[in-house]
Motif scaffolding. Structure first.
Motif, PDB file in Angstrom:
ATOM      1  N   PRO A  65       0.830  -1.209   0.000  1.00 13.40           N
ATOM      2  CA  PRO A  65       0.000   0.000   0.000  1.00 13.40           C
ATOM      3  C   PRO A  65       0.866   1.261   0.000  1.00 13.40           C
ATOM      4  O   PRO A  65       1.939   1.283   0.574  1.00 13.40           O
ATOM      5  CB  PRO A  65      -0.818  -0.117   1.281  1.00 13.40           C
ATOM      6  CG  PRO A  65      -0.041  -1.014   2.159  1.00 13.40           C
ATOM      7  CD  PRO A  65       0.723  -1.944   1.267  1.00 13.40           C
ATOM      8  N   CYS A  66       0.364   2.295  -0.656  1.00 15.94           N
ATOM      9  CA  CYS A  66       1.071   3.567  -0.729  1.00 15.94           C
ATOM     10  C   CYS A  66       1.144   4.166   0.674  1.00 15.94           C
ATOM     11  O   CYS A  66       0.150   4.183   1.405  1.00 15.94           O
ATOM     12  CB  CYS A  66       0.319   4.510  -1.671  1.00 15.94           C
ATOM     13  SG  CYS A  66       0.983   6.172  -1.719  1.00 15.94           S
ATOM     14  N   ARG A  67       2.329   4.674   1.035  1.00 17.52           N
ATOM     15  CA  ARG A  67       2.492   5.227   2.388  1.00 17.52           C
ATOM     16  C   ARG A  67       1.912   6.641   2.498  1.00 17.52           C
ATOM     17  O   ARG A  67       1.517   7.073   3.568  1.00 17.52           O
ATOM     18  CB  ARG A  67       3.969   5.239   2.766  1.00 17.52           C
ATOM     19  CG  ARG A  67       4.526   3.812   2.844  1.00 17.52           C
ATOM     20  CD  ARG A  67       5.987   3.802   3.164  1.00 17.52           C
ATOM     21  NE  ARG A  67       6.144   4.154   4.581  1.00 17.52           N
ATOM     22  CZ  ARG A  67       7.307   4.386   5.152  1.00 17.52           C
ATOM     23  NH1 ARG A  67       8.403   4.336   4.431  1.00 17.52           N
ATOM     24  NH2 ARG A  67       7.381   4.685   6.434  1.00 17.52           N
ATOM     25  N   THR A  68       1.850   7.341   1.383  1.00 16.12           N
ATOM     26  CA  THR A  68       1.339   8.715   1.418  1.00 16.12           C
ATOM     27  C   THR A  68      -0.171   8.731   1.651  1.00 16.12           C
ATOM     28  O   THR A  68      -0.679   9.479   2.477  1.00 16.12           O
ATOM     29  CB  THR A  68       1.669   9.441   0.107  1.00 16.12           C
ATOM     30  OG1 THR A  68       3.076   9.383  -0.107  1.00 16.12           O
ATOM     31  CG2 THR A  68       1.212  10.887   0.155  1.00 16.12           C
ATOM     32  N   CYS A  69      -0.896   7.899   0.918  1.00 16.18           N
ATOM     33  CA  CYS A  69      -2.364   7.893   1.026  1.00 16.18           C
ATOM     34  C   CYS A  69      -2.876   6.685   1.802  1.00 16.18           C
ATOM     35  O   CYS A  69      -4.096   6.504   1.928  1.00 16.18           O
ATOM     36  CB  CYS A  69      -2.987   7.926  -0.359  1.00 16.18           C
ATOM     37  SG  CYS A  69      -2.627   6.464  -1.355  1.00 16.18           S
ATOM     38  N   GLU A  70      -1.973   5.842   2.273  1.00 15.26           N
ATOM     39  CA  GLU A  70      -2.307   4.625   3.023  1.00 15.26           C
ATOM     40  C   GLU A  70      -3.194   3.681   2.212  1.00 15.26           C
ATOM     41  O   GLU A  70      -4.124   3.066   2.732  1.00 15.26           O
ATOM     42  CB  GLU A  70      -2.971   4.985   4.359  1.00 15.26           C
ATOM     43  CG  GLU A  70      -2.047   5.783   5.264  1.00 15.26           C
ATOM     44  CD  GLU A  70      -2.689   6.191   6.573  1.00 15.26           C
ATOM     45  OE1 GLU A  70      -3.892   5.938   6.747  1.00 15.26           O
ATOM     46  OE2 GLU A  70      -1.982   6.763   7.405  1.00 15.26           O
ATOM     47  N   GLY A  71      -2.959   3.638   0.918  1.00 11.43           N
ATOM     48  CA  GLY A  71      -3.655   2.688   0.065  1.00 11.43           C
ATOM     49  C   GLY A  71      -5.006   3.140  -0.441  1.00 11.43           C
ATOM     50  O   GLY A  71      -5.705   2.384  -1.117  1.00 11.43           O
ATOM     51  N   ILE A  72      -5.391   4.351  -0.150  1.00 13.60           N
ATOM     52  CA  ILE A  72      -6.708   4.841  -0.576  1.00 13.60           C
ATOM     53  C   ILE A  72      -6.661   5.396  -1.997  1.00 13.60           C
ATOM     54  O   ILE A  72      -7.625   5.305  -2.744  1.00 13.60           O
ATOM     55  CB  ILE A  72      -7.218   5.925   0.406  1.00 13.60           C
ATOM     56  CG1 ILE A  72      -7.323   5.362   1.818  1.00 13.60           C
ATOM     57  CG2 ILE A  72      -8.559   6.494  -0.038  1.00 13.60           C
ATOM     58  CD1 ILE A  72      -8.291   4.202   1.958  1.00 13.60           C
ATOM     59  N   GLY A  73      -5.570   6.015  -2.369  1.00 15.53           N
ATOM     60  CA  GLY A  73      -5.442   6.568  -3.714  1.00 15.53           C
ATOM     61  C   GLY A  73      -5.835   8.025  -3.833  1.00 15.53           C
ATOM     62  O   GLY A  73      -5.771   8.612  -4.895  1.00 15.53           O
ATOM     63  N   ARG A  74      -6.277   8.618  -2.737  1.00 13.59           N
ATOM     64  CA  ARG A  74      -6.627  10.040  -2.763  1.00 13.59           C
ATOM     65  C   ARG A  74      -6.165  10.690  -1.471  1.00 13.59           C
ATOM     66  O   ARG A  74      -5.974  10.030  -0.453  1.00 13.59           O
ATOM     67  CB  ARG A  74      -8.125  10.243  -2.951  1.00 13.59           C
ATOM     68  CG  ARG A  74      -8.960   9.628  -1.850  1.00 13.59           C
ATOM     69  CD  ARG A  74     -10.417   9.936  -2.031  1.00 13.59           C
ATOM     70  NE  ARG A  74     -11.310   9.057  -1.326  1.00 13.59           N
ATOM     71  CZ  ARG A  74     -11.480   8.995  -0.013  1.00 13.59           C
ATOM     72  NH1 ARG A  74     -10.787   9.767   0.759  1.00 13.59           N
ATOM     73  NH2 ARG A  74     -12.338   8.170   0.518  1.00 13.59           N
ATOM     74  N   LEU A  75      -6.017  12.001  -1.541  1.00 12.84           N
ATOM     75  CA  LEU A  75      -5.624  12.785  -0.382  1.00 12.84           C
ATOM     76  C   LEU A  75      -6.700  13.818  -0.094  1.00 12.84           C
ATOM     77  O   LEU A  75      -7.320  14.346  -1.009  1.00 12.84           O
ATOM     78  CB  LEU A  75      -4.288  13.488  -0.640  1.00 12.84           C
ATOM     79  CG  LEU A  75      -3.096  12.585  -0.895  1.00 12.84           C
ATOM     80  CD1 LEU A  75      -1.896  13.427  -1.331  1.00 12.84           C
ATOM     81  CD2 LEU A  75      -2.754  11.784   0.345  1.00 12.84           C
ATOM     82  N   ASN A  76      -6.901  14.098   1.157  1.00 19.38           N
ATOM     83  CA  ASN A  76      -7.849  15.125   1.574  1.00 19.38           C
ATOM     84  C   ASN A  76      -7.052  16.350   1.980  1.00 19.38           C
ATOM     85  O   ASN A  76      -6.283  16.302   2.936  1.00 19.38           O
ATOM     86  CB  ASN A  76      -8.699  14.610   2.742  1.00 19.38           C
ATOM     87  CG  ASN A  76      -9.817  15.547   3.097  1.00 19.38           C
ATOM     88  OD1 ASN A  76      -9.788  16.724   2.744  1.00 19.38           O
ATOM     89  ND2 ASN A  76     -10.813  15.027   3.799  1.00 19.38           N
ATOM     90  N   LEU A  77      -7.235  17.442   1.246  1.00 22.62           N
ATOM     91  CA  LEU A  77      -6.469  18.656   1.514  1.00 22.62           C
ATOM     92  C   LEU A  77      -6.840  19.298   2.845  1.00 22.62           C
ATOM     93  O   LEU A  77      -6.110  20.129   3.358  1.00 22.62           O
ATOM     94  CB  LEU A  77      -6.672  19.667   0.379  1.00 22.62           C
ATOM     95  CG  LEU A  77      -6.165  19.217  -0.989  1.00 22.62           C
ATOM     96  CD1 LEU A  77      -6.515  20.251  -2.048  1.00 22.62           C
ATOM     97  CD2 LEU A  77      -4.674  18.979  -0.953  1.00 22.62           C
ATOM     98  N   LEU A  78      -7.985  18.932   3.393  1.00 21.39           N
ATOM     99  CA  LEU A  78      -8.400  19.486   4.676  1.00 21.39           C
ATOM    100  C   LEU A  78      -7.734  18.786   5.847  1.00 21.39           C
ATOM    101  O   LEU A  78      -7.788  19.272   6.973  1.00 21.39           O
ATOM    102  CB  LEU A  78      -9.921  19.406   4.827  1.00 21.39           C
ATOM    103  CG  LEU A  78     -10.716  20.172   3.779  1.00 21.39           C
ATOM    104  CD1 LEU A  78     -12.206  19.939   3.968  1.00 21.39           C
ATOM    105  CD2 LEU A  78     -10.385  21.649   3.844  1.00 21.39           C
ATOM    106  N   GLU A  79      -7.139  17.624   5.582  1.00 27.01           N
ATOM    107  CA  GLU A  79      -6.455  16.885   6.633  1.00 27.01           C
ATOM    108  C   GLU A  79      -5.005  16.713   6.225  1.00 27.01           C
ATOM    109  O   GLU A  79      -4.728  16.227   5.143  1.00 27.01           O
ATOM    110  CB  GLU A  79      -7.104  15.513   6.822  1.00 27.01           C
ATOM    111  CG  GLU A  79      -8.548  15.596   7.246  1.00 27.01           C
ATOM    112  CD  GLU A  79      -9.210  14.227   7.227  1.00 27.01           C
ATOM    113  OE1 GLU A  79      -8.532  13.233   6.929  1.00 27.01           O
ATOM    114  OE2 GLU A  79     -10.412  14.185   7.493  1.00 27.01           O
ATOM    115  N   PRO A  80      -4.063  17.085   7.055  1.00 31.18           N
ATOM    116  CA  PRO A  80      -2.650  16.936   6.688  1.00 31.18           C
ATOM    117  C   PRO A  80      -2.286  15.458   6.572  1.00 31.18           C
ATOM    118  O   PRO A  80      -2.837  14.620   7.294  1.00 31.18           O
ATOM    119  CB  PRO A  80      -1.916  17.605   7.839  1.00 31.18           C
ATOM    120  CG  PRO A  80      -2.871  17.628   8.970  1.00 31.18           C
ATOM    121  CD  PRO A  80      -4.244  17.665   8.376  1.00 31.18           C
ATOM    122  N   PRO A  81      -1.359  15.133   5.644  1.00 31.52           N
ATOM    123  CA  PRO A  81      -0.926  13.733   5.526  1.00 31.52           C
ATOM    124  C   PRO A  81      -0.380  13.227   6.854  1.00 31.52           C
ATOM    125  O   PRO A  81       0.320  13.933   7.566  1.00 31.52           O
ATOM    126  CB  PRO A  81       0.187  13.792   4.468  1.00 31.52           C
ATOM    127  CG  PRO A  81      -0.086  15.035   3.698  1.00 31.52           C
ATOM    128  CD  PRO A  81      -0.714  15.986   4.671  1.00 31.52           C
TER     129      PRO A  81
END
Ligand code: ZN
Length: 109
Positions: free
Chosen positions: A80-96
């Protein structure tokens, strides 16, 4: 101030056209009052026209595709991707790295 039952000012100098527009808006506001209140509590964006109201959750604009995995949720090695934890998207309202990043409920809050 002299007002009628719908809250529109009752002034003789106001033309018939403006009064019809004011009554239409007053009727529209009364018809959408309950759902507008609900949308306001939910912090949704409300676009108003006299005949329709459009509601949008602002958080949907905060979702972007993960740049590290190209929105696949996986790395080249299959993990799984470490940046998005396997979700495939990022929420700009929540910091990584925040506890809610990528959880199914994080997009609804
Ligand atoms: Zn990713």
């Amino acid at each position: 101030m002299n007002r009628d039952r719908s809250g529109v000012r009752n002034r003789p100098e106001v033309g018939l056209r403006l009064r019809v527009i004011a009554y239409t808006w007053a009727l529209s506001e009364a018809a959408f009052a309950e759902i507008d209140a609900f949308a306001w509590v939910q912090r949704w964006q409300i676009e108003r026209a006299w005949h329709s109201h459009t509601y949008r959750d602002r958080r949907f604009a905060a979702l972007i595709a993960c740049f590290s995995c190209a929105a696949t949720g996986a790395t080249g090695s299959g993990g799984p991707c470490r940046t998005c934890e396997g979700i495939g998207r990022l929420n700009l309202l929540e910091p990584p790295g925040s506890p809610d990043q990528g959880s199914p409920d994080s997009a609804r809050r």
